[in-house]
Write an enzyme that holds these catalytic residues in place. Sequence first.
Site, mmCIF file in Angstrom:
data_model
loop_
_atom_site.group_PDB
_atom_site.id
_atom_site.type_symbol
_atom_site.label_atom_id
_atom_site.label_comp_id
_atom_site.label_asym_id
_atom_site.label_seq_id
_atom_site.Cartn_x
_atom_site.Cartn_y
_atom_site.Cartn_z
ATOM 1 N N ASP A 156 179.924 -54.841 17.090
ATOM 2 C CA ASP A 156 180.571 -53.610 16.643
ATOM 3 C C ASP A 156 181.184 -52.874 17.837
ATOM 4 O O ASP A 156 181.094 -53.350 18.977
ATOM 5 C CB ASP A 156 179.544 -52.735 15.910
ATOM 6 C CG ASP A 156 180.132 -52.009 14.721
ATOM 7 O OD1 ASP A 156 181.340 -51.696 14.745
ATOM 8 O OD2 ASP A 156 179.375 -51.724 13.763
ATOM 9 N N ASP A 217 184.939 -49.606 6.955
ATOM 10 C CA ASP A 217 183.846 -50.206 6.193
ATOM 11 C C ASP A 217 184.067 -50.069 4.694
ATOM 12 O O ASP A 217 184.511 -49.016 4.203
ATOM 13 C CB ASP A 217 182.523 -49.510 6.526
ATOM 14 C CG ASP A 217 182.014 -49.850 7.916
ATOM 15 O OD1 ASP A 217 182.645 -50.671 8.605
ATOM 16 O OD2 ASP A 217 180.981 -49.281 8.310
#
Length: 411
Positions: A156, A217
Site C-alpha cells: 500500500d 477502495d
Amino acid sequence: MLWQTVLLLALVDQVLVLENGLLRKPPMGWLAWERFRCNIDCDEDPKNCISERLFVDMADRLAQDGWRDLGYTYLNIDDCWIGGRDDKGYLVADSKRFPNGIAFLADYAHSLGLKLGIYEDMGNFTCMGYPGTTLDKVVQDAQTFANWKVDMLKLDGCFSTPEERAKGYPMMAAALNATGHPIAFSCSWPAYEGGLPPKVNYSLLADTCNLWRNYGDIQDSWGSVLSILDWFVENQDILQPVAGPGHWNDPDMLLIGNFGLSFEQARAQMALWTVLAAPLFMSTDLRTISAQNMDILQNPLMIKINQDPLGIQGRRILKEKSHIEVFLRPLASDAYALVFFSRRTDMPYRFHSSLAQLNFTSSSLYEAQDVYTGGIISGLRAETNFTVIINPSGVVMWYLYAVSRLGIPQQ
C-alpha cells in the site's frame, strides 16, 4: 552500506528489464479487507477478527468448497496483522491473534494447494497505523516474506511521499526478485498518484508490478461499483493497452456475497470485472455464502473467459441513449466476450442490435453461449438481427465464437 546501495541499484536496474514470470493470467482468490476490515477484537468477535483462525477457516473453505479447483488459489491477508518489529528490526505478526506466525499460515495454505498473500505499506505506517516498510527496511522485509514462503505481497502507499513511492516500489520489486522465492507483487502506487499519466508511468509500472490498484477502495454498495467502472471506462484508452499477461489493472475486490448488491448487480459486477480482465479477489464470508452467490462466483465459463490466455482487457464499445452499454473483450481462438449492461432502473429492456452494429465485419458464422443461462444462440452473422432482454442494473453476457474455427460444419 555503500556496497549494499550499489547492489540494490543494480537489482533495480535489472528488474526493469526482467519480468518475474508470475501471474500470466489474472490472479484469483480471497482477500480479507472489504468484508473483515481491521476487526481486531477477538474477545468480542472471535470468528470474524483478523486472526489465524479466520484465515485457516477461509483456507478450508477454498479447498473444500470447490473454489481452489476453479482457480481461486490465493488466500490474502490485508492490513492489521502486524504485531511490530523485533529487536533486530524484523516484522512479526501479532502474537495473540496469530500465535503460530505467518510461516505457519503459508505452510497451511500450501498443504491445501493454496497460496498465501501478505500486506505491507510503502511508508512509515500502514493505512491503519501499523509499522510500515520504510526505504531502509525494503530488503529486510522482502527477505522476511520470502523466509515465510509468502506468495504475494500487496504494498500500500499510506504515509509516504511521491518521492518515497517512486524509489520504494521498484526497490521492492527488485528485492522480492532477489530473494529467489517467487512472490507476485501487487502495488497501490498508481492509486496514490491519481491513476493517470503524467504522474503515473504505466510502462515503468508494468515492469515493476504484477498488478496495481489505479483507483480508490471499493465499498459495499452498487454506487461504489459504478464509480470504479465509470473511471475505468472514462480512461480506457490509457488503461486498456497496459494490461496483459503478468501485469493487470486491478479495479479492486468482488463484493458478491456481502450486503450491498442485489442479485442482478452481483451478476453485473462479475461480468464487468471479467470483461475488464480484472483479478478476481472475493472478499466475503465463505463460511456462510449463499448457493446463489456461489453460482455467480463459480461459473466455469465466466472463469474461462476471465483466465483467457491472451490476457486482453476489454473495452466499452457502445453507449446508448437508452442507458444500455456494450462491452467487448477479444479472446483466444477467434472468440469474444460480449456484455450487454443496463443502467436502467425501471424494467427489463429489450435491446435490438446486430454484430455489424457492434463493429463486426467478418463473414464468419458465429454462435453465442449465454454465460449465465447456458443457452445457445446460433446462426449469427454480422448482419443478423438479435434481441437481448436486460434487467435493471443487470447484464446479459455472451461467449461468442466463430463456428468455422471450431470445426463445426456451417449450416
